[in-house]
Every structure is written in structure tokens, then in C-alpha cells.
Design an enzyme around this catalytic site. Structure first.
Site, PDB file in Angstrom:
ATOM      1  N   ASP A 247      37.884  40.073  30.715  1.00  0.00           N
ATOM      2  CA  ASP A 247      39.299  40.375  30.567  1.00  0.00           C
ATOM      3  C   ASP A 247      39.517  40.818  29.110  1.00  0.00           C
ATOM      4  OD1 ASP A 247      42.229  38.831  32.094  1.00  0.00           O
ATOM      5  OD2 ASP A 247      42.009  40.672  30.935  1.00  0.00           O
TER       6      ASP A 247
HETATM    7  C1  GLC Z   1      45.306  41.620  31.116  1.00  0.00           C
HETATM    8  C2  GLC Z   1      45.143  40.800  32.380  1.00  0.00           C
HETATM    9  C3  GLC Z   1      44.212  41.408  33.397  1.00  0.00           C
HETATM   10  C4  GLC Z   1      44.312  42.914  33.323  1.00  0.00           C
HETATM   11  C5  GLC Z   1      43.754  43.344  31.981  1.00  0.00           C
HETATM   12  C6  GLC Z   1      43.843  44.853  31.765  1.00  0.00           C
HETATM   13  O1  GLC Z   1      45.322  40.778  30.013  1.00  0.00           O
HETATM   14  O2  GLC Z   1      44.753  39.439  32.217  1.00  0.00           O
HETATM   15  O3  GLC Z   1      44.607  40.904  34.692  1.00  0.00           O
HETATM   16  O4  GLC Z   1      43.549  43.504  34.374  1.00  0.00           O
HETATM   17  O5  GLC Z   1      44.378  42.676  30.902  1.00  0.00           O
HETATM   18  O6  GLC Z   1      45.171  45.241  31.703  1.00  0.00           O
END
Ligand code: GLC
Length: 704
Positions: A247
Site C-alpha cells: 500500500d
Molecule cells: C490508499 C489505500 C489503498 C489504495 C492506495 C492507492 O492509501 O489504502 O486502498 O489502493 O492508497 O490509492
């Protein structure tokens, strides 16, 4: 490939278009030209992505095409209901179709990867991200995970109308302490495996191409550096052969987690635990080469990661034609097409949950008669487009949202419809109350559109109190005092504590945030054009003090007894929730009779047939989700008081009945026993079949 080029493929950066986290690399295009980027996210439209793909293909030494990822969570430009709403359809076909259409529109916009399905089980509605999931149950959550992966990926990833899916957030992110986002997760391996892991496993078994690690720690080790999760379970036990992406900067965050002293150590821990791609953190680009030179990371591990990433690019057809997702004619033809709008309306209607519809002067307020003369629509979500899109609405076009006000005008063309906002979403401004009360007084019927705005749920949006935000409750009470008949629409990204509404308002409809066609869907339910069939997939607590509260709880050694003080209870609120898992009413009524089993004893690999007769005893055609629960009465460890093991959504005309059949297989009885072996144990089992987790007829059988 040079080592630096290999590491470049393991790097994912956000473009500057729509940053979904705390950082932006201003120089990502220079990094791209230097061959140090394998994928971008938050970039879309054919024109924008074509320019970026051209840099990768024509201006780097190897010309390896980019992946383009985005959070297509419930639609891309055309928005569907938030996932927690859609789960209430209990309809796998419609859920799969939503994913397929989301992929079609996103792929037409130049994307080839979505960071979805989010499958995190949660039992705590304070956590804002319950909006993105499917609720509290592993069985239902697993079926939905599979449907979404199949919908996004189709049968051929090189089909330019499909996307690579990404099951997230691995693992157990939904168990954040106190419902506070990013907070600590700590649980037994048994609870992890029995409650939280099944939906991820279902996505893997459905062939999901990628997995995203979660921000949280699990048993003291952050997921992005957790070899037990990323290698022992994901690879060795489950045989996952796609790639693992983190993430947003979650590798870097292992420094504040306190398991590493710096980002170089974080990069080493992550890549050796099984991470293949670093989202936005730059730690692989900054440190992996040195770590390989120092012998702390084997180049073999880098090669493994790069091979998986390149294989996915190959499966997407990007090596054959790097631009085959980039077709402007297709983009124009697909975006906001009728097919998308029609589906958005259909799934929105089926996501709506009727919570209450008590008669007023012996007449039910819903459905609203077409002869109604005047309607007062009151509340901050009544004439509102943006917030009906809900959280994570990506590039949804708010301008296309059908408001509740517009929907009512469409459905009740002969009625005089007046609107007053009355209150906002926060603060204590009551200036709008007088106008709202006056508007209510002049109408035959009041419809209140109350709830959360789209930023009050989703990521980094945990709430310590989960009632109606701001002074909306007082607004409702002021309107209620007029004595006019009131229908309350509850529109939020989570279960809300609405005990006063349940006690005082005769008709209550939980509509969530339903996306582009929200207002039309709500109006067609209110008018009776569609008979609501939604069933909750997350328990509604009476108050925050009951949380965590969920249907598949344990019995304890002192289960509640009204006559015995020393039993498990509160002295200020009942144990029961306001509305249980699986709950939802219809404009008609259903009876359940004749529950029976094909046998009362099974051995080894026997299966067992269950049947019940369901009848529509009301005056409207309607749909019912018939639910099958099983309780293992005695186990080598304590077992939940019941577990969902089957359901069937049926349609019945007034007076019609249907024999609904289920098969209980030996696998349905397996669990992690005291020595953590996954198997069934002989003994007695109770079967319950009913309309929700709190009601139903029961019958017993034994496993020999
Ligand atoms: C965010 C979220 C994740 C998302 C990623 C990209 O922090 O936790 O669910 O896919 O970043 O946007």
C-alpha cells in the site's frame, strides 16, 4: 536487464493527476525516462496515458510498457453503490456485472489495473473503510471477493475491456483496534484464519493477479514486512503466483512502526518477506541495489519479483501492443454508456435496505401513493450530487448524479415537491430549522434525507460516535414534532446508531451512498416501482458501546439470562443489536414452513439436504434472501453461536410459495480445532434457516 532496470520494474509511482496519499514525486517523469518506473497509478484518460506510455516504450533503453493502476472501487466515471451497499444485494451475478462494467469503462480510459476488491472483514463500524468492504461475514465476503475478481479480470487479461484485479489489504486491516484507521491489529492465528483470511483466499483461488499489503501490523509485524503472511501463507500454503504490491508508502512506514531503524532496513525486510512492488515509497529504487551488493538481498529474489511483474504485463498483452488499452474511439463510445447507467440504477435499487415500515393510522407510509399531493424533502442529502457518489468514487462525475429531489420529481410528477436543506454535516448551525419545519408543515408527507457526506467514511475517516453527523438528529426531531408523517432515508458509508429513529419514525430506509443513479433508485423504491430486497451484511449496533458486535459471536460460559444478574450483559443496553446481520424488510411478507433434513445423521463425506417452504403472504411481488446458518454445538474449541453457510435469493409473487433447498457438505463443518488442524469433529449441529441472523426455524443433525 541491468539490476537498476529490474528494480525500476518493482517501482510504482502516482502520477500528478489525482494523488491518493500523503506524497507526490514531482520528478516521476524523469524517473520514468531513466527506466526506474514499472507502473503508474492515478493517471487516466487515453490521451494522458498515451503520452506516458510513449515515454516508457520509446524513450527508455528496454521500452518495457507501463502498468496503469487506479482505485476503481465502485465504478470509474459512472459510479455504482459503495461496496458495503452492493453487498446487501446478496446477488453474486449483479456484483460480478458491476465489476465487469467498471473494468470496461476504466480500461476504455487507458487503465489496466484496479486496486480492488477490498475484502477486509470488519466488525467495527467506527472504521471508515467498512464502506469499501462487504461487511462482517467471511462466507459471504468470500463469495463477493470471487465475483469481483471474475468480473474485473474476465477470462483473458489481454481483453482490452478487462483489468488486473488486486485483492486488498492483506491482511486483517479491518480489525484495527477501536476502529481507528491504521491502528494495531492483534489476534490469534485461529481468528485470523477463520474470520479474516477466507476472502483473500477466495480471491487467490479465483485467480486474482495481484495482492496489496495492508498498513497494519499483524502479531507485531507490519504486513509489508511479514514473511508469515506474504510467503508462508500466500505463496507456500495458498500457491499465489501473481505479484505483491504494497500500500501507499507502507514500506517506509515500518520505520515509525518501530520494526526497522531506517528505510534501507525497511526495503530489505519488505523484499525478503515477499513484497514485489513498492507503491510510492521509492525505497526499492533508493536501496535495493546497495542491499544486493552487500549480500543482504539475493538477486534471485529480485529476479523472482521482476519475472512476476513482467509476466502480468505479458498476460495483459502489453508486450504485443503497449497501446491496446489506449483507443480514443473506444473511450468515447464506452464512458457513461446506457449499459452503465442502466446497471447503476438496477444495482442501486437492489442495494437499498428497508429497515422499518410501520403503519400510521393503520396505513403504511411506504410505498408512497402516486396520488400524494405534496412532499417535503428535507436534509443535506436531498438535493446533493457529490455526496451520493460515496467514498473512493475515483473519477466519478458528480454532475451526472440523479439527486433524491430529481428522482422524486421523476416518480411523482403530479405532486408538489418542496426542498429545504435544514442542516449540514457538521457543526451546530440550526438556522435552517425554521424553514425546514415550515416546509414540513405545508406538506402531506415528509421525506428526510439524512446521513454522512462522502468524506465521513472511507480511508482516514474513522468516527468515535456514529450517529447522524452535526445537528441532523435535532433537525429530524424538530420536523417530527410537527406531527406530519415522516419517512427517514439514512444515507451513509457505514452502519449508524439510529436508535431514536427506529423508535420514533414509522418508515426508515437505509440507502447508503448509491452512486450516479442514487436519486432515481431511491424514488423507485419509495414509489413501489421496485420492492426493496436488500439485507444488511454488517450488524447495526444500538450504540458505540456495543462494538465490536457481530452475529457469529461465541456463547460464553454465562450467556445472557434475564432472570440471572451474573450473566453476560450490559446494565444500560440490551445485548441485541438494533438490526442484525442479514436483516432487511420488504413491502410484502414471507413465511417459512416445513424445515426438514434428508437425514439426521451423517458420516465422513456424506452431504445433507435441507429444505424449507417459503411463501409470499403479502400483496406485492418481492425477493427474499433465505439464509442457512449452522452451529457446531460442541467443539474442541468454542464455536460461534451460528455461521452463515448458504443463502438463496428467490422471487415470489403474492400467494406464491417455493421449496428452497440447500446442501450441507462436509467442508461446511470444518474449522481450526484445538491443535489447529482444519477438519470437522463428530457431534451435534444445529441448522437454522430464516430471513436474518436473529430469526429462523431450527433442526438438529449429528456427524458421526
Ligand atoms: C490508499 C489505500 C489503498 C489504495 C492506495 C492507492 O492509501 O489504502 O486502498 O489502493 O492508497 O490509492
Amino acid at each position: 536487464m541491468t539490476l537498476e532496470e529490474k528494480i525500476g520494474q518493482m517501482t510504482l509511482y502516482t502520477s500528478g493527476w489525482d494523488v491518493t496519499g500523503p506524497t507526490l514525486n514531482e520528478n516521476y517523469k524523469e524517473e520514468l525516462k531513466a527506466g526506474r518506473v514499472g507502473a503508474l497509478f492515478n493517471a487516466h484518460t487515453v490521451a494522458y496515458n498515451t503520452d506516458l506510455q510513449k515515454i516508457a516504450v520509446e524513450e527508455t533503453r528496454l521500452g518495457i510498457p507501463l502498468l496503469f493502476g487506479y482505485d476503481v472501487i465502485h465504478g470509474h466515471r459512472t459510479i455504482f453503490p459503495i461496496p458495503l451497499a452492493e453487498a446487501c444485494t446478496w446477488n453474486m451475478e449483479i456484483i460480478k456485472e458491476t465489476a465487469r462494467l467498471s473494468a470496461k469503462e476504466a480500461a476504455a480510459s487507458g487503465l489496466n489495473w484496479t486496486f480492488n476488491p477490498m475484502v477486509d472483514i470488519s466488525r467495527d463500524p467506527r472504521w471508515g473503510r467498512v464502506a469499501e468492504g462487504s461487511g462482517e461475514d467471511p462466507y459471504l465476503g468470500s463469495l463477493i471477493a470471487r465475483a469481483r475478481v471474475q468480473g474485473y479480470q474476465g477470462d483473458d487479461l489481454s481483453d482490452p475491456f478487462t483489468l488486473m484485479a488486486c485483492v486488498k489489504h492483506f491482511a486483517a486491516y479491518g480489525a484495527a483496534q477501536a476502529g481507528r484507521d491504521y491502528h494495531t491489529v492483534d489476534m490469534s492465528d485461529r481468528v485470523l484464519r477463520e474470520t479474516y483470511l477466507p476472502p483473500y483466499k477466495a480471491a487467490i483461488d479465483a485467480g486474482v493477479a495481484t495482492v496489496m499489503t495492508s498498513f497494519n501490523e499483524v502479531d507485531g509485524v507490519p504486513a509489508s514486512g511479514n514473511k508469515y503472511l506474504l510467503t508462508e501463507i500466500l505463496r507456500d500454503e495458498w500457491g499465489f503466483d501473481g505479484f505483491v504490491v504494497t500500500d501507499y508508502t507502507s514500506i517506509n512506514e515500518m520505520v515509525p512502526h518501530g520494526v526497522v531503524a531506517n528505510e534501507k532496513e525497511a526495503a530489505e525486510l519488505a523484499v525478503n518477506a515477499g513484497v514485489d512492488m513498492d507503491m510510492q515509497g521509492s525505497v526499492f529504487n533508493d536501496h535495493l541495489q546497495k542491499l544486493v551488493e552487500e549480500g543482504k538481498v539475493e538477486e534471485k529474489r529480485i529476479d523472482e519479483a521482476v519475472r512476476k511483474i513482467l509476466e502480468m504485463k505479458w498476460r495483459l498483452g502489453l508486450f504485443e501492443d503497449p497501446y491496446h488499452y489506449l483507443d480514443e474511439a473506444r473511450e468515447k463510445e464506452v464512458l457513461f454508456s446506457k449499459e452503465l447507467m442502466d446497471h447503476s440504477l438496477a444495482v442501486a435499487k437492489e442495494s437499498i435496505v428497508l429497515l422499518k415500515n410501520d403503519p400510521v393510522n393503520s396505513k403504511k407510509l411506504l410505498p408512497v401513493s402516486k396520488e400524494v399531493k405534496s412532499i417535503a424533502l428535507i436534509g443535506p442529502l436531498g438535493d446533493n450530487q457529490q455526496d451520493l457518489l460515496g467514498t473512493w468514487h475515483a473519477s466519478g462525475d458528480a454532475g451526472k448524479v440523479v439527486t433524491v429531489l430529481q428522482g422524486l420529481k421523476n416518480e411523482f410528477p403530479d405532486a408538489k415537491i418542496t426542498y429545504a436543506q435544514g442542516a449540514g454535516f457538521s457543526g451546530d448551525d440550526r438556522k435552517g430549522f425554521a424553514e425546514a419545519v415550515e416546509t414540513a408543515r405545508k406538506a402531506d408527507l415528509v421525506i428526510m434525507a439524512l446521513g454522512e457526506n462522502y468524506q465521513q467514511s472511507g480511508e482516514a475517516a474513522s468516527r468515535s460516535e456514529i450517529g447522524l453527523p452535526g445537528v441532523q438528529q435535532e433537525l429530524l426531531q424538530a420536523v417530527h414534532k410537527t406531527g406530519k408523517p415522516v419517512v427517514a432515508l439514512v444515507m451513509a458509508g457505514r452502519p449508524l446508531t439510529i436508535e431514536w429513529i427506529d423508535e420514533s419514525i414509522p418508515a426508515v430506509v437505509n440507502t447508503w451512498h448509491l452512486g450516479t443513479m442514487a436519486g432515481q433508485a431511491i424514488a423507485e423504491v419509495l414509489s413501489g416501482k421496485y420492492n426493496p430486497s436488500g439485507k444488511l451484511t454488517m450488524t447495526f449496533p444500538r450504540n458505540v458501546g456495543q462494538i465490536p458486535i457481530f452475529y457469529n459471536m461465541k456463547n460464553t460460559g454465562r450467556p445472557f439470562q434475564a432472570e440471572n444478574k451474573y450473566t453476560s450483559k450490559y446494565i444500560d443496553v440490551p445485548n441485541e443489536p438494533l438490526y442484525p446481520f442479514g436483516y432487511g424488510l420488504s413491502y410484502t411478507t414471507f413465511t417459512y414452513n416445513g424445515l426438514k433434513l434428508s437425514k439426521t445423521e451423517v458420516t465422513g463425506n456424506d452431504s445433507l439436504e435441507v429444505e424449507v417452504t417459503v411463501e409470499n403472504t403479502g400483496e406485492y411481488a418481492g425477493e427474499e434472501v433465505v439464509q442457512l446458518y449452522i452451529q457446531d454445538l460442541v467443539g474442541s474449541v468454542t464455536r460461534p453461536v451460528k455461521e452463515l453457510k448458504g443463502f438463496k435469493k428467490i422471487s415470489l409473487k403474492p400467494g406464491e410459495s417455493q421449496v428452497v433447498k440447500f446442501t450441507i457438505n462436509p467442508d461446511d463443518l470444518k474449522f481450526y480445532t484445538r491443535d489447529m488442524s482444519f477438519k470437522a469433529e463428530p457431534g451435534d449441529f444445529m441448522v437454522t434457516v430464516g430471513p436474518n441472523a436473529a430469526e429462523g426455524d431450527t433442526i438438529k443433525f449429528s456427524l458421526k
